[in-house]
Design a protein around this motif. Structure first.
Motif, mmCIF file in Angstrom:
data_model
loop_
_atom_site.group_PDB
_atom_site.id
_atom_site.type_symbol
_atom_site.label_atom_id
_atom_site.label_comp_id
_atom_site.label_asym_id
_atom_site.label_seq_id
_atom_site.Cartn_x
_atom_site.Cartn_y
_atom_site.Cartn_z
ATOM 1 N N HIS A 242 0.868 -1.196 0.000
ATOM 2 C CA HIS A 242 0.000 0.000 0.000
ATOM 3 C C HIS A 242 0.901 1.241 0.000
ATOM 4 O O HIS A 242 1.367 1.697 1.032
ATOM 5 C CB HIS A 242 -0.925 -0.017 1.223
ATOM 6 N N ASN A 243 1.137 1.763 -1.216
ATOM 7 C CA ASN A 243 2.158 2.800 -1.415
ATOM 8 C C ASN A 243 1.948 4.033 -0.540
ATOM 9 O O ASN A 243 2.900 4.549 0.045
ATOM 10 C CB ASN A 243 2.186 3.204 -2.896
ATOM 11 N N LYS A 244 0.716 4.523 -0.463
ATOM 12 C CA LYS A 244 0.457 5.756 0.299
ATOM 13 C C LYS A 244 0.884 5.608 1.747
ATOM 14 O O LYS A 244 1.504 6.504 2.324
ATOM 15 C CB LYS A 244 -1.034 6.118 0.234
ATOM 16 N N THR A 245 0.532 4.489 2.365
ATOM 17 C CA THR A 245 0.879 4.255 3.775
ATOM 18 C C THR A 245 2.388 4.188 3.959
ATOM 19 O O THR A 245 2.943 4.792 4.884
ATOM 20 C CB THR A 245 0.230 2.940 4.271
ATOM 21 N N ILE A 246 3.061 3.459 3.078
ATOM 22 C CA ILE A 246 4.512 3.274 3.198
ATOM 23 C C ILE A 246 5.238 4.605 3.019
ATOM 24 O O ILE A 246 6.099 4.967 3.822
ATOM 25 C CB ILE A 246 4.996 2.224 2.166
ATOM 26 N N ILE A 247 4.852 5.358 1.994
ATOM 27 C CA ILE A 247 5.477 6.662 1.744
ATOM 28 C C ILE A 247 5.247 7.589 2.932
ATOM 29 O O ILE A 247 6.177 8.241 3.417
ATOM 30 C CB ILE A 247 4.917 7.303 0.454
ATOM 31 N N ARG A 248 3.997 7.650 3.403
ATOM 32 C CA ARG A 248 3.650 8.566 4.495
ATOM 33 C C ARG A 248 4.459 8.267 5.760
ATOM 34 O O ARG A 248 5.021 9.168 6.383
ATOM 35 C CB ARG A 248 2.152 8.476 4.809
ATOM 36 N N ILE A 249 4.533 6.991 6.141
ATOM 37 C CA ILE A 249 5.234 6.638 7.388
ATOM 38 C C ILE A 249 6.736 6.880 7.248
ATOM 39 O O ILE A 249 7.365 7.457 8.140
ATOM 40 C CB ILE A 249 4.939 5.172 7.799
ATOM 41 N N LEU A 250 7.335 6.473 6.123
ATOM 42 C CA LEU A 250 8.784 6.651 5.960
ATOM 43 C C LEU A 250 9.168 8.127 5.993
ATOM 44 O O LEU A 250 10.149 8.504 6.645
ATOM 45 C CB LEU A 250 9.267 6.014 4.648
ATOM 46 N N ILE A 251 8.401 8.967 5.297
ATOM 47 C CA ILE A 251 8.737 10.397 5.285
ATOM 48 C C ILE A 251 8.493 11.017 6.663
ATOM 49 O O ILE A 251 9.347 11.720 7.204
ATOM 50 C CB ILE A 251 7.927 11.146 4.199
ATOM 51 N N ALA A 252 7.325 10.739 7.240
ATOM 52 C CA ALA A 252 6.950 11.392 8.507
ATOM 53 C C ALA A 252 7.872 10.996 9.661
ATOM 54 O O ALA A 252 8.133 11.797 10.555
ATOM 55 C CB ALA A 252 5.501 11.065 8.856
#
Length: 300
Positions: A242-252
């Motif tokens: 789930h790209n959105k979740t992975i991107i959001r957590i890694l950046i945040a």
């Protein structure tokens, strides 16, 4: 509550020169050949405050907005990562919440991740960023009162015993109005009095997404890196990357506790987060995610 050194994976770059970085990025974005590797090397190796200085230098140099130019020149999930890195953390959270709420299907997991894990100060800044005035949590950040914790735990236990419906209100009020440190003490007292885990009590009292939010608050209080390790594992293995979740957590979490999250991930699931991303993602998108993870040598 785990007390350990909290460490991110992205730090301020030494010998930082925003003008030189802006020139190099300008060369990439204004030229015929978009050198994505150079974008990754620059933007993932600078902290957020430095990226904002690069954007200011870029604006002065080219009279253009760097975020707009990244959006125009990049595509797909790689674009989402590069653009996401450019937002200050409160704006990024607010941006993600806004997108989660504006679609036909509200992305409750995004709301839960952000609202359950952010401190009072972080939520205040996020509200300021996008005027999200209806978000309330933890007004007494950092303050602890053992006597009040014991009292709250007793009130919760009695309310849960009576099953009057009042227990729902009490649980909601206590979970959403105390600091993480105070909640940790309440949970310990509750377990001492009742012999029951707080998560089990919530599962008995609530259902649906509100239950998930309250459970997420408890899990974040107990061990925030473990909570995010679980969310990343679920996003990768249960939701087909789930790209959105992975991107959001890694950046945040990149400048907060991503190193700790990766440690928990490996302890709990056997493989490293770095390894799993390498297996599931591809191209420059994969390179960007791995650069944010800054994996240990053994993970390559």
């Amino acid at each position: 509550m785990h007390i350990e050194n909290v460490q991110g994976t992205i730090f301020p770059a030494p010998n930082f020169n925003p003008v030189m970085d802006a020139q190099m990025i300008g060369g990439v974005l204004q030229g015929f050949d978009c050198n994505k590797d150079m974008l990754i090397d620059i933007l993932t190796q600078r902290c957020n405050a430095q990226r904002i200085m690069i954007a200011e230098a870029y604006q002065s140099m080219y009279g253009k907005d760097l975020i707009a130019d990244l959006k125009e020149n990049l595509s797909g999930h790689f674009k989402d990562v590069m653009v996401g890195l450019m937002y200050p953390p409160p704006s990024y959270d607010a941006h993600e919440l806004w997108h989660a709420m504006k679609g036909a299907d509200t992305e409750e997991n995004c709301l839960i991740d952000i609202l359950a894990s952010r401190t009072n100060g972080e939520i205040f800044q996020m509200k300021e960023a996008y005027y999200l005035r209806n978000l309330h949590k933890t007004p007494e950040e950092g303050y602890t009162n053992p006597a009040m914790a014991a009292q709250d735990a007793m009130v919760l236990w009695e309310a849960c015993q009576q099953k009057t419906g009042e227990h729902k209100t009490m649980l909601q009020m206590i979970l959403c109005n105390k600091s993480y440190q105070q909640l940790w003490m309440v949970f310990q007292e509750f377990q001492n009095i009742s012999g029951q885990d707080m998560v089990d009590a919530i599962n008995e009292c609530y259902d649906g997404y509100f239950r998930e939010l309250l459970v997420a608050i408890v899990l974040c209080v107990q061990d925030k890196p473990a909570y995010f390790a679980y969310r990343l594992y679920s996003a990768i293995h249960e939701f087909g990357f789930h790209n959105k979740t992975i991107i959001r957590i890694l950046i945040a979490r990149s400048e907060i506790d991503l190193m700790n999250i990766q440690k928990r991930y490996k302890e709990r699931y056997g493989k490293s987060l770095f390894h799993d991303i390498k297996d599931f993602a591809s191209g420059h998108y994969k390179k960007a995610l791995l650069a944010i993870c800054a994996g240990d040598v053994e993970d390559y």
